[in-house]
Design a protein around this motif. Structure first.
Motif, PDB file in Angstrom:
ATOM      1  N   LEU A  71      -8.603   9.214  32.185  1.00 50.34           N
ATOM      2  CA  LEU A  71      -9.948   9.759  32.370  1.00 50.34           C
ATOM      3  C   LEU A  71      -9.985  10.775  33.514  1.00 50.34           C
ATOM      4  O   LEU A  71     -10.664  11.800  33.431  1.00 50.34           O
ATOM      5  N   ALA A  72      -9.254  10.503  34.587  1.00 50.75           N
ATOM      6  CA  ALA A  72      -9.248  11.399  35.741  1.00 50.75           C
ATOM      7  C   ALA A  72      -8.635  12.760  35.406  1.00 50.75           C
ATOM      8  O   ALA A  72      -8.946  13.759  36.064  1.00 50.75           O
ATOM      9  N   LEU A  73      -7.786  12.798  34.381  1.00 48.06           N
ATOM     10  CA  LEU A  73      -7.061  14.035  34.061  1.00 48.06           C
ATOM     11  C   LEU A  73      -7.641  14.794  32.872  1.00 48.06           C
ATOM     12  O   LEU A  73      -7.133  15.859  32.516  1.00 48.06           O
ATOM     13  N   LEU A  74      -8.700  14.282  32.257  1.00 48.31           N
ATOM     14  CA  LEU A  74      -9.261  14.932  31.070  1.00 48.31           C
ATOM     15  C   LEU A  74      -9.668  16.375  31.338  1.00 48.31           C
ATOM     16  O   LEU A  74      -9.307  17.292  30.587  1.00 48.31           O
ATOM     17  N   SER A  75     -10.433  16.604  32.400  1.00 47.15           N
ATOM     18  CA  SER A  75     -10.932  17.953  32.670  1.00 47.15           C
ATOM     19  C   SER A  75      -9.787  18.894  33.038  1.00 47.15           C
ATOM     20  O   SER A  75      -9.805  20.076  32.677  1.00 47.15           O
ATOM     21  N   THR A  76      -8.781  18.384  33.730  1.00 44.25           N
ATOM     22  CA  THR A  76      -7.635  19.221  34.094  1.00 44.25           C
ATOM     23  C   THR A  76      -6.878  19.670  32.859  1.00 44.25           C
ATOM     24  O   THR A  76      -6.464  20.835  32.750  1.00 44.25           O
ATOM     25  N   ILE A  77      -6.675  18.758  31.901  1.00 42.32           N
ATOM     26  CA  ILE A  77      -5.993  19.115  30.657  1.00 42.32           C
ATOM     27  C   ILE A  77      -6.793  20.161  29.885  1.00 42.32           C
ATOM     28  O   ILE A  77      -6.238  21.151  29.385  1.00 42.32           O
ATOM     29  N   ALA A  78      -8.109  19.967  29.814  1.00 39.25           N
ATOM     30  CA  ALA A  78      -8.965  20.912  29.089  1.00 39.25           C
ATOM     31  C   ALA A  78      -8.905  22.298  29.721  1.00 39.25           C
ATOM     32  O   ALA A  78      -8.758  23.319  29.021  1.00 39.25           O
ATOM     33  N   ASN A  79      -9.014  22.366  31.037  1.00 44.25           N
ATOM     34  CA  ASN A  79      -8.974  23.653  31.731  1.00 44.25           C
ATOM     35  C   ASN A  79      -7.605  24.318  31.591  1.00 44.25           C
ATOM     36  O   ASN A  79      -7.511  25.542  31.437  1.00 44.25           O
ATOM     37  N   SER A  80      -6.553  23.524  31.636  1.00 42.25           N
ATOM     38  CA  SER A  80      -5.206  24.072  31.499  1.00 42.25           C
ATOM     39  C   SER A  80      -4.984  24.655  30.109  1.00 42.25           C
ATOM     40  O   SER A  80      -4.414  25.748  29.966  1.00 42.25           O
ATOM     41  N   LEU A  81      -5.435  23.954  29.084  1.00 39.99           N
ATOM     42  CA  LEU A  81      -5.290  24.463  27.720  1.00 39.99           C
ATOM     43  C   LEU A  81      -6.113  25.727  27.511  1.00 39.99           C
ATOM     44  O   LEU A  81      -5.667  26.673  26.850  1.00 39.99           O
ATOM     45  N   ALA A  82      -7.318  25.747  28.088  1.00 38.12           N
ATOM     46  CA  ALA A  82      -8.171  26.937  27.971  1.00 38.12           C
ATOM     47  C   ALA A  82      -7.487  28.143  28.609  1.00 38.12           C
ATOM     48  O   ALA A  82      -7.482  29.248  28.044  1.00 38.12           O
ATOM     49  N   GLY A  83      -6.883  27.938  29.796  1.00 38.40           N
ATOM     50  CA  GLY A  83      -6.185  29.028  30.466  1.00 38.40           C
ATOM     51  C   GLY A  83      -4.921  29.448  29.738  1.00 38.40           C
ATOM     52  O   GLY A  83      -4.592  30.633  29.673  1.00 38.40           O
ATOM     53  N   ALA A  84      -4.224  28.487  29.158  1.00 33.24           N
ATOM     54  CA  ALA A  84      -2.970  28.789  28.481  1.00 33.24           C
ATOM     55  C   ALA A  84      -3.180  29.594  27.206  1.00 33.24           C
ATOM     56  O   ALA A  84      -2.365  30.471  26.874  1.00 33.24           O
ATOM     57  N   LEU A  85      -4.253  29.314  26.493  1.00 32.95           N
ATOM     58  CA  LEU A  85      -4.469  29.925  25.176  1.00 32.95           C
ATOM     59  C   LEU A  85      -5.512  31.038  25.176  1.00 32.95           C
ATOM     60  O   LEU A  85      -5.879  31.547  24.121  1.00 32.95           O
ATOM     61  N   ALA A  86      -5.971  31.441  26.356  1.00 31.93           N
ATOM     62  CA  ALA A  86      -7.034  32.449  26.439  1.00 31.93           C
ATOM     63  C   ALA A  86      -6.562  33.812  25.954  1.00 31.93           C
ATOM     64  O   ALA A  86      -7.295  34.531  25.272  1.00 31.93           O
ATOM     65  N   ASP A  87      -5.335  34.179  26.277  1.00 30.60           N
ATOM     66  CA  ASP A  87      -4.793  35.489  25.898  1.00 30.60           C
ATOM     67  C   ASP A  87      -4.093  35.370  24.550  1.00 30.60           C
ATOM     68  O   ASP A  87      -3.106  34.648  24.410  1.00 30.60           O
ATOM     69  N   LEU A  99      -0.552  15.494  29.165  1.00 30.65           N
ATOM     70  CA  LEU A  99      -1.096  15.056  27.881  1.00 30.65           C
ATOM     71  C   LEU A  99      -0.856  13.576  27.617  1.00 30.65           C
ATOM     72  O   LEU A  99      -1.757  12.863  27.155  1.00 30.65           O
ATOM     73  N   GLN A 100       0.354  13.089  27.908  1.00 27.42           N
ATOM     74  CA  GLN A 100       0.692  11.702  27.603  1.00 27.42           C
ATOM     75  C   GLN A 100      -0.243  10.713  28.290  1.00 27.42           C
ATOM     76  O   GLN A 100      -0.543   9.642  27.748  1.00 27.42           O
ATOM     77  N   PHE A 101      -0.723  11.079  29.473  1.00 27.20           N
ATOM     78  CA  PHE A 101      -1.582  10.157  30.214  1.00 27.20           C
ATOM     79  C   PHE A 101      -2.932   9.976  29.527  1.00 27.20           C
ATOM     80  O   PHE A 101      -3.478   8.867  29.505  1.00 27.20           O
ATOM     81  N   SER A 102      -3.469  11.041  28.977  1.00 23.33           N
ATOM     82  CA  SER A 102      -4.742  10.893  28.275  1.00 23.33           C
ATOM     83  C   SER A 102      -4.547  10.303  26.884  1.00 23.33           C
ATOM     84  O   SER A 102      -5.433   9.623  26.365  1.00 23.33           O
ATOM     85  N   LEU A 103      -3.409  10.531  26.265  1.00 25.94           N
ATOM     86  CA  LEU A 103      -3.132   9.876  24.980  1.00 25.94           C
ATOM     87  C   LEU A 103      -3.007   8.363  25.169  1.00 25.94           C
ATOM     88  O   LEU A 103      -3.482   7.576  24.341  1.00 25.94           O
ATOM     89  N   GLN A 104      -2.373   7.960  26.271  1.00 24.88           N
ATOM     90  CA  GLN A 104      -2.228   6.532  26.551  1.00 24.88           C
ATOM     91  C   GLN A 104      -3.573   5.863  26.810  1.00 24.88           C
ATOM     92  O   GLN A 104      -3.726   4.665  26.594  1.00 24.88           O
ATOM     93  N   LEU A 105      -4.549   6.652  27.266  1.00 22.05           N
ATOM     94  CA  LEU A 105      -5.907   6.128  27.454  1.00 22.05           C
ATOM     95  C   LEU A 105      -6.430   5.537  26.150  1.00 22.05           C
ATOM     96  O   LEU A 105      -6.962   4.420  26.126  1.00 22.05           O
ATOM     97  N   PHE A 106      -6.253   6.254  25.067  1.00 19.08           N
ATOM     98  CA  PHE A 106      -6.771   5.793  23.783  1.00 19.08           C
ATOM     99  C   PHE A 106      -5.835   4.775  23.121  1.00 19.08           C
ATOM    100  O   PHE A 106      -6.288   3.927  22.355  1.00 19.08           O
ATOM    101  N   SER A 107      -4.538   4.851  23.440  1.00 19.21           N
ATOM    102  CA  SER A 107      -3.607   3.829  22.941  1.00 19.21           C
ATOM    103  C   SER A 107      -3.939   2.467  23.537  1.00 19.21           C
ATOM    104  O   SER A 107      -3.742   1.429  22.897  1.00 19.21           O
TER     105      SER A 107
END
Length: 393
Positions: free
Chosen positions: A325-341, A133-141
């Motif tokens: 930017l390279a990690l955006l899709s990975t973070i999204a997929n990870s959150l989707a998998g984590a919160l699916a159940d 998460l920190q890496f994509s937050l730093q993108l916008f910082s």
């Protein structure tokens, strides 16, 4: 051969090395200096780390046909900066060998595979999302300090994902370099050519170094590096036998520790770059991106300080934007998998938030504590649920 020279795989491998070295190479320099290493020995450390990461990444990825990427232990290097004070470099090498031996034994014993069976997939995904998460937050910082550069790279990424998704990260990197050059942010004046040469340092085994440095280095590497690395593999759908991989990273350390290879482990943050669809649309071919990363690692190891000085010429905002930017899709997929159940959502969100907090206790990073809290909540919730069902029956 055409299958090897696919731009998306080559660029993913290069970005892995770019992000890895620019983000933490300075810590390795500080750790080597704390050990009293000479300039020649610091160059040897870079040689050992680059060659070790490169050969292990290439070998493990080729054998398993999965994107398995290794790295040096960044928390381990940070630990060494403070813990090596007062020790000789020979005692430091002895501690490195002791730590690598413990890593090897933990892999050969099969302990890691047994531990993995107790970790739910949702918690592994939540931990990975928290680490990244920190890496994509730093993108916008980074927008605050270099608005034009970062906006140009974000625009290129968003447009490129629809026009040329396989080459989006390469295009984004090229646009970033072009804009940085136009803005006068690329400083190549300090770049100089210099080959690294390995230098053997005989180990000295003192109980103070083994207990005070070797043991903490083992714990930090396993808890803060290998566990997130395992989560990265599982979160992206890859489930190789982990114990042999951990054992090989330990063996790599045993061979290269006398030259400065202080700790090798599974990569989590940079590995996710090779595991995403930007590296290759076919998950079964993404291991080739890890092999390219290994090739670049070896090149950097042989060139030593030359490439480090080259990477230092890139503005920090460019590196931050590429990683985020390279990690955006990975973070999204990870959150989707984590919160699916829905039933496991409470444990997953606890894991995610504590991991993302970046807190550290006893020198161990938040990834370990986030996973520990998540597992505690998960199994407590399961126990309460089972007790309620028994009471109903």
């Amino acid at each position: 051969m055409r299958d090897w020279f696919v731009a998306s795989r080559v660029s993913a491998g290069f970005i892995v090395v770019l992000v890895g070295y620019t983000s933490s190479a300075v810590i390795v320099f500080q750790a080597a200096a704390a050990a009293g290493a000479s300039e020649q020995q610091i160059s040897s450390w870079l040689w050992a780390l680059g060659v070790g990461m490169g050969l292990s990444s290439i070998g493990l990825s080729w054998y398993s046909k999965k994107p398995i990427l290794t790295a040096w232990s960044t928390p381990g290097a940070a630990l060494l900066v403070t813990s090596l004070q007062g020790l000789s470099i020979n005692e430091a090498i002895g501690a490195f060998l002791f730590s690598s031996l413990l890593i090897t034994l933990s892999g050969l014993s099969g302990f890691i595979d047994k531990l993995i069976r107790w970790i739910p997939q949702s918690l592994a995904s939540a931990m990975l999302a928290g680490v990244l998460l920190q890496f994509s937050l730093q993108l916008f910082s980074a927008l605050e300090s270099q608005l034009i550069l970062v906006v140009a790279m974000i625009a290129c990424y968003l447009i490129g994902r629809h026009i040329a998704p396989r080459y989006v990260m390469l295009l984004t990197l090229l646009v970033g370099c072009g804009v940085a050059y136009q803005l006068g942010l690329l400083d190549l004046s300090s770049v100089s050519f210099q080959l690294a040469k390995p230098e053997w340092v005989s180990p000295d085994f003192s109980w103070q170094a083994l207990i005070g440095v070797g043991l903490p280095l083992f714990v930090v590497t396993m808890a803060s590096q290998n566990m997130p690395g395992i989560a990265a593999l599982h979160g992206n759908g890859y489930r190789p036998a982990i114990s042999p991989i951990i054992a090989w990273t330990g063996v790599t350390g045993l061979v290269l520790a006398p030259f400065g290879g202080f700790a090798f482990n599974l990569s989590a943050i940079t590995a996710s770059i090779c595991m995403g669809k930007e590296a290759d649309s076919d998950p079964s071919k993404r291991y080739l991106a890890s092999i390219w990363a290994g090739i670049f690692y070896i090149a950097i190891g042989l060139l030593g300080a030359t490439v480090v000085s080259l990477f230092a010429a890139f503005p920090q905002e460019l590196v931050t934007a590429v990683a985020g930017l390279a990690l955006l899709s990975t973070i999204a997929n990870s959150l989707a998998g984590a919160l699916a159940d829905a039933e496991g959502r409470e444990a997953a969100i606890c894991t995610f938030l504590l991991t993302a907090s970046s807190v550290s206790f006893f020198g161990i990073g938040s990834a370990f504590w986030g996973l520990s809290l998540g597992m505690l909540v998960h199994y407590f919730t399961q126990a309460v649920s089972k007790k309620k069902q028994l009471m109903k029956t």
